[in-house]
Design a protein around this motif. Structure first.
Motif, PDB file in Angstrom:
ATOM      1  N   THR A   1      10.457  -0.503 -10.281  1.00  0.00           N
ATOM      2  CA  THR A   1       9.606  -0.802  -8.982  1.00  0.00           C
ATOM      3  C   THR A   1      10.480  -0.805  -7.663  1.00  0.00           C
ATOM      4  O   THR A   1      11.404  -1.801  -7.905  1.00  0.00           O
ATOM      5  CB  THR A   1       8.730  -2.016  -9.396  1.00  0.00           C
ATOM      6  OG1 THR A   1       7.999  -1.750 -10.774  1.00  0.00           O
ATOM      7  CG2 THR A   1       7.891  -2.095  -8.177  1.00  0.00           C
ATOM      8  N   ASP A   2      10.205  -0.267  -6.847  1.00  0.00           N
ATOM      9  CA  ASP A   2      10.793  -0.218  -5.476  1.00  0.00           C
ATOM     10  C   ASP A   2      10.520  -1.406  -4.852  1.00  0.00           C
ATOM     11  O   ASP A   2       9.182  -1.672  -4.819  1.00  0.00           O
ATOM     12  CB  ASP A   2      10.544   1.206  -4.572  1.00  0.00           C
ATOM     13  CG  ASP A   2      11.342   0.951  -3.351  1.00  0.00           C
ATOM     14  OD1 ASP A   2      11.337  -0.093  -2.812  1.00  0.00           O
ATOM     15  OD2 ASP A   2      11.882   2.170  -2.846  1.00  0.00           O
ATOM     16  N   SER A   3      11.558  -2.342  -4.633  1.00  0.00           N
ATOM     17  CA  SER A   3      11.146  -3.707  -3.955  1.00  0.00           C
ATOM     18  C   SER A   3      10.452  -3.377  -2.532  1.00  0.00           C
ATOM     19  O   SER A   3       9.652  -4.294  -2.284  1.00  0.00           O
ATOM     20  CB  SER A   3      12.383  -4.672  -3.975  1.00  0.00           C
ATOM     21  OG  SER A   3      13.513  -3.869  -3.236  1.00  0.00           O
ATOM     22  N   GLU A   4      10.866  -2.250  -1.716  1.00  0.00           N
ATOM     23  CA  GLU A   4      10.039  -2.436  -0.402  1.00  0.00           C
ATOM     24  C   GLU A   4       8.897  -1.825  -0.445  1.00  0.00           C
ATOM     25  O   GLU A   4       7.856  -2.141   0.206  1.00  0.00           O
ATOM     26  CB  GLU A   4      11.035  -1.287   0.428  1.00  0.00           C
ATOM     27  CG  GLU A   4      12.431  -2.072   0.711  1.00  0.00           C
ATOM     28  CD  GLU A   4      13.440  -1.236   1.515  1.00  0.00           C
ATOM     29  OE1 GLU A   4      12.832  -0.454   1.841  1.00  0.00           O
ATOM     30  OE2 GLU A   4      14.578  -1.680   1.495  1.00  0.00           O
ATOM     31  N   THR A   5       8.841  -0.579  -1.151  1.00  0.00           N
ATOM     32  CA  THR A   5       7.324   0.154  -1.125  1.00  0.00           C
ATOM     33  C   THR A   5       6.503  -0.412  -2.306  1.00  0.00           C
ATOM     34  O   THR A   5       5.253   0.268  -2.280  1.00  0.00           O
ATOM     35  CB  THR A   5       7.765   1.574  -1.348  1.00  0.00           C
ATOM     36  OG1 THR A   5       8.321   1.739  -2.457  1.00  0.00           O
ATOM     37  CG2 THR A   5       8.517   2.218  -0.417  1.00  0.00           C
TER      38      THR A   5
END
Length: 104
Positions: A66-70
């Protein structure tokens, strides 16, 4: 590193000032024998065990990242592939084990 186990234990001792102090003892079990080792040796041995498990198990399994920003998630397949899937995709193998070619 097969056939070994890692253990640590605590020993309570009283210092000169009368304060209880926990003193850790570190052990490796190799071929059924309990061997006391230093904390440094214990940690390095454990790190090697964990690295081996990473290569033997973790890389073979897929995982979700999981991308922490998006906050988008994506599946990352394991690094190990099956012979059946490779043959279905047209990869041909030489008898010595090397890849001959890919058919398209």
């Amino acid at each position: 590193m097969q056939g070994s186990a890692l253990r640590d234990s605590e020993t309570i001792s009283i210092s000169d000032s009368g304060v209880e102090m926990a003193e850790k003892e570190y052990f490796l079990y190799i071929e059924g024998k309990r061997i006391e080792v230093t904390e440094e040796v214990y940690r390095e041995y454990y790190r090697g065990e964990r690295r081996e498990r990473y290569f033997m198990e973790d890389l073979k399994r897929g995982r979700t990242v999981t991308d922490s920003e998006t906050k988008e998630s994506r599946y990352v397949p394991g690094r190990e592939d099956s012979l059946e899937r490779l043959m279905e995709s047209g990869v041909q193998f030489a008898e010595t084990g090397g890849v001959l070619s890919e058919t398209q």
